[in-house]
Scaffold this motif. Structure first.
Motif, PDB file in Angstrom:
ATOM      1  N   ILE A  24      -7.709  -8.299  -2.915  1.00  0.00           N
ATOM      2  CA  ILE A  24      -8.198  -7.227  -2.088  1.00  0.00           C
ATOM      3  C   ILE A  24      -8.085  -5.806  -2.681  1.00  0.00           C
ATOM      4  O   ILE A  24      -7.292  -5.647  -2.551  1.00  0.00           O
ATOM      5  CB  ILE A  24      -8.459  -7.076  -0.419  1.00  0.00           C
ATOM      6  N   LEU A  27       1.056  -1.581  -0.232  1.00  0.00           N
ATOM      7  CA  LEU A  27       0.079  -0.715  -0.091  1.00  0.00           C
ATOM      8  C   LEU A  27       0.807   1.167  -0.050  1.00  0.00           C
ATOM      9  O   LEU A  27       1.783   1.226   1.135  1.00  0.00           O
ATOM     10  CB  LEU A  27      -0.860  -0.088   0.787  1.00  0.00           C
ATOM     11  N   TYR A  64      -1.044 -10.438   3.836  1.00  0.00           N
ATOM     12  CA  TYR A  64      -1.205  -9.627   4.827  1.00  0.00           C
ATOM     13  C   TYR A  64       0.069  -8.953   5.555  1.00  0.00           C
ATOM     14  O   TYR A  64       1.213  -9.783   5.842  1.00  0.00           O
ATOM     15  CB  TYR A  64      -2.227  -9.684   5.931  1.00  0.00           C
ATOM     16  N   VAL A  77      -1.389  -6.238   1.822  1.00  0.00           N
ATOM     17  CA  VAL A  77      -2.393  -6.663   1.709  1.00  0.00           C
ATOM     18  C   VAL A  77      -2.710  -7.722   0.475  1.00  0.00           C
ATOM     19  O   VAL A  77      -1.900  -7.674  -0.486  1.00  0.00           O
ATOM     20  CB  VAL A  77      -3.968  -5.967   1.626  1.00  0.00           C
ATOM     21  N   SER A  95     -11.852  -6.388   5.427  1.00  0.00           N
ATOM     22  CA  SER A  95     -11.191  -7.690   5.165  1.00  0.00           C
ATOM     23  C   SER A  95     -11.087  -7.939   6.854  1.00  0.00           C
ATOM     24  O   SER A  95     -10.873  -8.821   6.665  1.00  0.00           O
ATOM     25  CB  SER A  95     -10.496  -8.073   4.222  1.00  0.00           C
ATOM     26  N   GLU A 122      -8.513  -1.874  -2.133  1.00  0.00           N
ATOM     27  CA  GLU A 122      -8.518  -0.889  -0.986  1.00  0.00           C
ATOM     28  C   GLU A 122      -9.693  -0.123  -0.388  1.00  0.00           C
ATOM     29  O   GLU A 122      -9.949  -0.962   0.819  1.00  0.00           O
ATOM     30  CB  GLU A 122      -8.204   0.274  -2.601  1.00  0.00           C
ATOM     31  N   ILE A 158      -9.953  -3.403   2.353  1.00  0.00           N
ATOM     32  CA  ILE A 158      -9.275  -3.675   3.018  1.00  0.00           C
ATOM     33  C   ILE A 158      -9.647  -3.927   4.574  1.00  0.00           C
ATOM     34  O   ILE A 158      -9.416  -5.060   5.438  1.00  0.00           O
ATOM     35  CB  ILE A 158      -7.986  -2.760   3.453  1.00  0.00           C
TER      36      ILE A 158
END
Ligand code: ADP
Ligand code: MG
Length: 618
Positions: A531, A485, A513, A527, A539, A533, A536
């Motif tokens: 997934i 990220l 993760y 992540v 999740s 954004e 996230i």
């Protein structure tokens, strides 16, 4: 040595049989009502005292019995209804075993009065525990009247086993109603401890149902009517918005006989799919006429289960005719569709009345031109791009991000578009199944031609299954693809969540993760790339919830985590705007070992066969 085997005396044999046929006062009511109907009665009165423990009286105006039959009828296997074994396969009467009266006589005191139209006087018979106590001539009208007293007087176990009075009476009322629904042509009354519960005049079916259900029922009924070679089906279903929280109003009849069927109930429930509020059950009164050779009513001693030779066919007839009837009465558009909590539509759209999608073919549509189309607003749905986009951004769905993975194929990397009305590929009449057009309905369901008809795919469940299968297979060997990220996502964890994070860090890393824990703040910096954004944070909730509050086995953790990730992955925006992307999804789905059900055991694929389609067109 003397012979050990002896024949049971009749009264004992009858008592044993009684245990099967007569379970409670309601069973007596049922048998006596059925006998009255078989005797051709047009009016039957039922009078009950103390839920049947003190008195069950059934009076009919049927054909009655002569002096000899009046005694014979209490013998076991005494029946006027079956003469040859063949008769068993073409039953048009309710009784046929010749067991009921013998059984009732074995466990009660009976006073019967009966007279035929040929006799001058009637017969009065007194029976106690299978024994004839008295027979005499009596003045009485044509027909038969039974009074059953002291039921189970000689079977204390059974008598003590009876439920409280209200329950036993409810059973009686149920049996009475089943007969009343099955035979609207009969005049019927039911009285309990002197008060009249039902007084039902002979009526047409609809009127009978309304008389039993009460005044407002008339507006709630949707008629069903379907003639086929195998079954003739008629009756009513209750409009879905009036569905009740109990299964009370569910009635199947075949050849005027009430029966239970979880199989057919499944079909009806399916026909109501998406129309019922959660926790409610469809109401129905469905009457089938079937060739008696093609059913077997002999499978159950109390005859509420029936075997159908052509049950599969009947299942689909039920399904299609009810769906059609519900559609015809325009019920579908006025209802709120049940939502799966995880896939809820944006809040702002909830206030809008859902409208059935209609297919519009845009002759100007050019699949290679991406500009301009999303501005077209749909008058049919009342959904414009503007209000939809507003709705979406209210929910924080506005963020888009390109990911580097193959998942891109299905996920929107452009502006969200209205799911309905737009993006339908043009209809090409020359399409064969191989390269046929598929399309997305309501932004959720893929419809695609298959060899045997039409296939409907629940798109999000399909994605969930695809993601699940891939991760599940590979992550132990190769850590699954992770995306870094740009800006770490910060999230405050509870004490419990901190423990969970620390305990499961290794496996979470393998799943894509990673993050740093600073005090109670978790800084998530990578992540799984499946997934998106906006999903996230969700999740993480999903993960903590799935492993944190349930008592799961260590060995199950990986599985549970993969499930949580797959679920979150399926929550992103779908980009199934064109045939290619839909086809890609279908192909990937069919590469999964299990493409029929999602990892959480929800159905992914439904089919409509060509037969069903043809049938719809009559
Ligand atoms: P089944 O109904 O299986 O024949 P039952 O024991 O219920 O056996 O009844 C035995 C017979 O008694 C019936 O076949 C019928 O001939 C006669 N019967 C019973 N009830 C009545 C009635 N209400 N009116 C006229 N005949 C009756
Ligand atoms: Mg009978």
């Amino acid at each position: 040595m003397s012979n050990l085997i002896k024949l049971l005396p009749d009264n004992i044999a009858n008592q044993i049989a009684a245990g099967e046929v007569i379970q409670r006062p309601a069973s007596v009511v049922k048998e006596l009502l059925e006998n009255a109907i078989d005797a051709g009665a047009t009016v039957i009165d039922v009078n009950i005292k103390d839920s049947g423990k003190t008195l069950i009286q059934v009076v009919d105006n049927g054909k009655g019995m002569n002096a000899a039959d009046a005694i014979l009828c209490f013998k076991r296997h005494a029946t006027s209804k079956v003469r040859t074994a063949d008769d068993l396969f073409s039953l048009t009467t309710k009784g046929f075993r010749g067991e009921a009266l013998a059984s009732i006589a074995a466990i009660s005191h009976i006073q019967m009065k009966t007279k035929t139209s040929e006799e001058e006087v009637g017969q009065s018979i007194l029976m106690e525990g299978s024994e004839l106590k008295k027979q005499e001539e009596v003045v009485c009208p044509v027909g038969t009247s039974f009074e059953i007293k002291n039921l189970f007087y000689n079977v204390p176990a059974r008598r003590n086993f009876l439920k409280k009075e209200s329950t036993e009476f409810k059973h009686i009322q149920d049996e009475f109603e089943r007969i009343a629904f099955a035979h609207p042509e009969l005049g019927l009354t039911l009285t309990h401890n002197g008060s009249e519960i039902y007084n039902l005049p002979s009526a047409v079916l609809r009127k009978r149902i309304v008389n039993i259900l009460g005044g407002t029922a008339n507006d709630k009924l949707v008629p069903i009517d379907e003639e086929t070679d195998i079954v003739s089906l008629k009756g009513f279903v209750i409009k879905p918005e009036h569905a009740r929280k109990t299964r009370g109003d569910q009635f199947f009849f075949v050849n005027d006989r009430y029966f239970k069927s979880t199989y057919f109930n499944h079909s009806v429930t399916k026909a109501f799919d998406g129309l019922l509020k959660q926790g409610t059950y469809p109401g129905y009164f469905l009457y089938m006429d079937v060739d008696p050779h093609k059913i077997d009513v002999n499978v159950h001693p109390t005859k509420t289960e029936i075997k159908f030779e052509e049950e599969k066919f009947i299942y689909s007839i039920l399904l299609s005719s009810i769906r059609q009837a519900l559609g015809k009465y325009n019920i579908a558009p006025t209802l709120e569709f049940e939502q799966e909590t995880s896939f809820n539509i944006p809040h702002a759209m909830k206030s809008q009345t859902p409208v059935e999608p209609s297919i519009q073919v845009d002759t100007e549509f050019n699949p290679f031109q991406t500009q301009g189309r999303s501005n077209r607003s749909s008058s049919a749905t009342g959904r414009t791009k503007e209000n939809l986009t507003a709705a979406i951004s209210n929910e924080g769905f506005g963020v888009n991000k390109a990911t580097s993975s193959e998942w891109e194929n299905f996920y929107s990397i452009e502006e969200e578009k209205p799911a309905i009305e737009e993006n339908y590929p043009p209809i090409d009449l020359d399409d064969s199944v191989g390269n046929a057009s598929s399309f997305l309905v309501k932004g959720s369901y893929i419809i695609t031609p298959s060899k045997s008809g039409l296939m409907m795919i629940h798109a999000r469940r399909a994605i969930e299954q695809i993601v699940y299968s891939k991760i599940h297979k590979s992550f132990i060997v190769n850590p699954i693809e992770s995306q870094k990220l740009l800006f770490p996502l910060e999230r405050e964890l509870s004490k419990h969540e901190i423990t969970l994070w620390l305990e499961n860090k290794t496996i979470l890393n393998q799943l894509g993760y990673s993050g740093e824990l600073e005090g109670a703040i978790l800084k998530v910096n990578a992540v799984p790339s499946v997934i998106q954004e906006e999903a996230i944070s969700n999740s993480l909730d999903e993960i903590f919830e799935s492993i944190g509050y349930k008592d799961i086995d260590r060995g199950e953790i990986a599985h549970t985590l993969v499930l949580a990730i797959a679920k979150s992955a399926a929550m992103k925006k779908l980009n199934l705007a064109n045939n290619e992307s839909i086809q890609a999804l279908i192909d990937q789905l069919f590469q999964c070992d299990n493409h029929a059900y999602s990892p959480r055991n929800k159905k992914i694929i439904e089919t409509i066969t060509l037969d069903e389609i043809q049938h719809k067109f009559g």
